[in-house]
Design a protein around this motif. Structure first.
Motif, PDB file in Angstrom:
ATOM      1  N   VAL A  43       0.841  -1.198   0.000  1.00 38.35           N
ATOM      2  CA  VAL A  43       0.000   0.000   0.000  1.00 38.35           C
ATOM      3  C   VAL A  43       0.872   1.242   0.000  1.00 38.35           C
ATOM      4  O   VAL A  43       2.004   1.228   0.483  1.00 38.35           O
ATOM      5  CB  VAL A  43      -0.965   0.045   1.212  1.00 38.35           C
ATOM      6  N   ALA A  44       0.309   2.290  -0.569  1.00 34.86           N
ATOM      7  CA  ALA A  44       0.913   3.625  -0.497  1.00 34.86           C
ATOM      8  C   ALA A  44      -0.006   4.442   0.388  1.00 34.86           C
ATOM      9  O   ALA A  44      -1.228   4.422   0.219  1.00 34.86           O
ATOM     10  CB  ALA A  44       1.004   4.253  -1.883  1.00 34.86           C
ATOM     11  N   GLU A  45       0.599   5.143   1.337  1.00 35.54           N
ATOM     12  CA  GLU A  45      -0.219   5.968   2.215  1.00 35.54           C
ATOM     13  C   GLU A  45       0.417   7.332   2.398  1.00 35.54           C
ATOM     14  O   GLU A  45       1.620   7.511   2.265  1.00 35.54           O
ATOM     15  CB  GLU A  45      -0.469   5.279   3.557  1.00 35.54           C
ATOM     16  N   SER A  46      -0.450   8.281   2.696  1.00 31.52           N
ATOM     17  CA  SER A  46      -0.006   9.645   2.936  1.00 31.52           C
ATOM     18  C   SER A  46       0.631   9.739   4.318  1.00 31.52           C
ATOM     19  O   SER A  46       0.547   8.805   5.119  1.00 31.52           O
ATOM     20  CB  SER A  46      -1.195  10.605   2.854  1.00 31.52           C
ATOM     21  N   GLU A  47       1.238  10.895   4.613  1.00 36.65           N
ATOM     22  CA  GLU A  47       1.815  11.118   5.945  1.00 36.65           C
ATOM     23  C   GLU A  47       0.753  10.997   7.025  1.00 36.65           C
ATOM     24  O   GLU A  47       1.047  10.615   8.149  1.00 36.65           O
ATOM     25  CB  GLU A  47       2.483  12.485   6.001  1.00 36.65           C
ATOM     26  N   ALA A  48      -0.492  11.300   6.674  1.00 39.32           N
ATOM     27  CA  ALA A  48      -1.593  11.211   7.628  1.00 39.32           C
ATOM     28  C   ALA A  48      -2.144   9.790   7.747  1.00 39.32           C
ATOM     29  O   ALA A  48      -3.101   9.554   8.486  1.00 39.32           O
ATOM     30  CB  ALA A  48      -2.707  12.173   7.219  1.00 39.32           C
ATOM     31  N   GLY A  49      -1.556   8.845   6.999  1.00 40.48           N
ATOM     32  CA  GLY A  49      -2.004   7.461   7.083  1.00 40.48           C
ATOM     33  C   GLY A  49      -3.165   7.113   6.180  1.00 40.48           C
ATOM     34  O   GLY A  49      -3.755   6.048   6.311  1.00 40.48           O
ATOM     35  N   LYS A  50      -3.495   7.986   5.224  1.00 36.71           N
ATOM     36  CA  LYS A  50      -4.606   7.727   4.296  1.00 36.71           C
ATOM     37  C   LYS A  50      -4.122   6.873   3.125  1.00 36.71           C
ATOM     38  O   LYS A  50      -3.075   7.132   2.549  1.00 36.71           O
ATOM     39  CB  LYS A  50      -5.170   9.043   3.769  1.00 36.71           C
ATOM     40  N   LEU A  51      -4.904   5.842   2.781  1.00 34.63           N
ATOM     41  CA  LEU A  51      -4.576   4.976   1.656  1.00 34.63           C
ATOM     42  C   LEU A  51      -4.646   5.776   0.359  1.00 34.63           C
ATOM     43  O   LEU A  51      -5.666   6.387   0.047  1.00 34.63           O
ATOM     44  CB  LEU A  51      -5.553   3.792   1.584  1.00 34.63           C
ATOM     45  N   LEU A  52      -3.546   5.762  -0.390  1.00 32.09           N
ATOM     46  CA  LEU A  52      -3.490   6.442  -1.684  1.00 32.09           C
ATOM     47  C   LEU A  52      -3.591   5.453  -2.836  1.00 32.09           C
ATOM     48  O   LEU A  52      -3.964   5.822  -3.946  1.00 32.09           O
ATOM     49  CB  LEU A  52      -2.189   7.237  -1.808  1.00 32.09           C
ATOM     50  N   GLY A  53      -3.230   4.198  -2.570  1.00 27.47           N
ATOM     51  CA  GLY A  53      -3.288   3.178  -3.606  1.00 27.47           C
ATOM     52  C   GLY A  53      -2.652   1.892  -3.125  1.00 27.47           C
ATOM     53  O   GLY A  53      -2.158   1.806  -1.997  1.00 27.47           O
ATOM     54  N   PHE A  54      -2.667   0.896  -4.001  1.00 24.01           N
ATOM     55  CA  PHE A  54      -2.093  -0.403  -3.666  1.00 24.01           C
ATOM     56  C   PHE A  54      -1.669  -1.119  -4.929  1.00 24.01           C
ATOM     57  O   PHE A  54      -2.090  -0.767  -6.037  1.00 24.01           O
ATOM     58  CB  PHE A  54      -3.090  -1.267  -2.869  1.00 24.01           C
ATOM     59  N   ILE A  55      -0.832  -2.138  -4.748  1.00 27.07           N
ATOM     60  CA  ILE A  55      -0.409  -3.020  -5.840  1.00 27.07           C
ATOM     61  C   ILE A  55      -0.340  -4.432  -5.283  1.00 27.07           C
ATOM     62  O   ILE A  55      -0.016  -4.623  -4.107  1.00 27.07           O
ATOM     63  CB  ILE A  55       0.946  -2.574  -6.434  1.00 27.07           C
ATOM     64  N   ALA A  56      -0.659  -5.406  -6.122  1.00 28.54           N
ATOM     65  CA  ALA A  56      -0.634  -6.810  -5.705  1.00 28.54           C
ATOM     66  C   ALA A  56       0.082  -7.642  -6.753  1.00 28.54           C
ATOM     67  O   ALA A  56      -0.083  -7.415  -7.959  1.00 28.54           O
ATOM     68  CB  ALA A  56      -2.053  -7.329  -5.510  1.00 28.54           C
ATOM     69  N   GLY A  57       0.877  -8.611  -6.289  1.00 25.74           N
ATOM     70  CA  GLY A  57       1.545  -9.513  -7.215  1.00 25.74           C
ATOM     71  C   GLY A  57       2.216 -10.653  -6.493  1.00 25.74           C
ATOM     72  O   GLY A  57       2.192 -10.733  -5.274  1.00 25.74           O
ATOM     73  N   GLU A  58       2.811 -11.540  -7.272  1.00 27.13           N
ATOM     74  CA  GLU A  58       3.558 -12.649  -6.704  1.00 27.13           C
ATOM     75  C   GLU A  58       4.497 -13.227  -7.754  1.00 27.13           C
ATOM     76  O   GLU A  58       4.346 -12.965  -8.945  1.00 27.13           O
ATOM     77  CB  GLU A  58       2.642 -13.737  -6.151  1.00 27.13           C
ATOM     78  N   VAL A  59       5.452 -14.006  -7.280  1.00 21.56           N
ATOM     79  CA  VAL A  59       6.339 -14.725  -8.170  1.00 21.56           C
ATOM     80  C   VAL A  59       5.660 -16.043  -8.520  1.00 21.56           C
ATOM     81  O   VAL A  59       5.215 -16.775  -7.640  1.00 21.56           O
ATOM     82  CB  VAL A  59       7.720 -14.978  -7.519  1.00 21.56           C
ATOM     83  N   ARG A  60       5.576 -16.309  -9.813  1.00 20.13           N
ATOM     84  CA  ARG A  60       4.970 -17.557 -10.299  1.00 20.13           C
ATOM     85  C   ARG A  60       5.963 -18.209 -11.230  1.00 20.13           C
ATOM     86  O   ARG A  60       6.699 -17.523 -11.932  1.00 20.13           O
ATOM     87  CB  ARG A  60       3.668 -17.276 -11.035  1.00 20.13           C
ATOM     88  N   ALA A  61       5.957 -19.542 -11.264  1.00 19.28           N
ATOM     89  CA  ALA A  61       6.937 -20.239 -12.094  1.00 19.28           C
ATOM     90  C   ALA A  61       6.362 -21.503 -12.702  1.00 19.28           C
ATOM     91  O   ALA A  61       5.510 -22.154 -12.110  1.00 19.28           O
ATOM     92  CB  ALA A  61       8.163 -20.587 -11.260  1.00 19.28           C
TER      93      ALA A  61
END
Length: 139
Positions: A43-61
């Motif tokens: 997650v990305a959050e502001s200095e005030a702790g507010k969620l600004l965005g997110f990313i999800a992933g994993e290593v797959r083989a």
């Protein structure tokens, strides 16, 4: 200033709400599954702790003989926070995790009509890969 960190269970309501607002689909179980140890939900959050965005992933083989690669499953940014480097910071943080796991490729799937996300991934240096997605309507 934007802080990037691993998501916690307490972040899930905000992650799910942002995703539902932007995609029109409410999928809290999916986001809960993204907290599994083998996955990366940041997650990305502001200095005030507010969620600004997110990313999800994993290593797959080894699916269909492919070597290990980092896969990006999702990225969402608050619309008012776009074009401020939040998505790029999240992407780079995820790529760093992939590198630490020894992979040398990053992959994702996008809808070819979604010009916003295509432009974002291209700006990160991604290009068309060696695989071809095949699709069949089961309806």
């Amino acid at each position: 200033m934007v802080a990037i960190r691993p998501a916690q269970a307490s972040d899930l309501p905000a992650i799910s709400a942002l995703d539902a607002r932007l995609t029109g689909l409410d999928k809290p179980d999916y986001w809960r599954d993204m907290l599994a140890p083998e996955r990366n939900l940041l997650v990305a959050e502001s200095e005030a702790g507010k969620l600004l965005g997110f990313i999800a992933g994993e290593v797959r083989a080894w699916e269909f003989g492919q070597p290990a690669a980092g896969w990006v499953f999702a990225i969402q940014i608050e619309p008012k926070q776009r074009e401020r480097g939040v998505a790029s910071a999240l992407f780079e943080a995820l790529v760093t995790r992939f590198r630490e796991k020894g992979v040398t490729r990053v992959r994702t799937l996008v809808d070819r009509k979604d010009h916003l996300i295509l432009s974002f991934f291209r700006a990160q240096g991604m290009v068309a890969g060696p695989s071809l997605q095949l699709d069949m309507d089961l309806a």
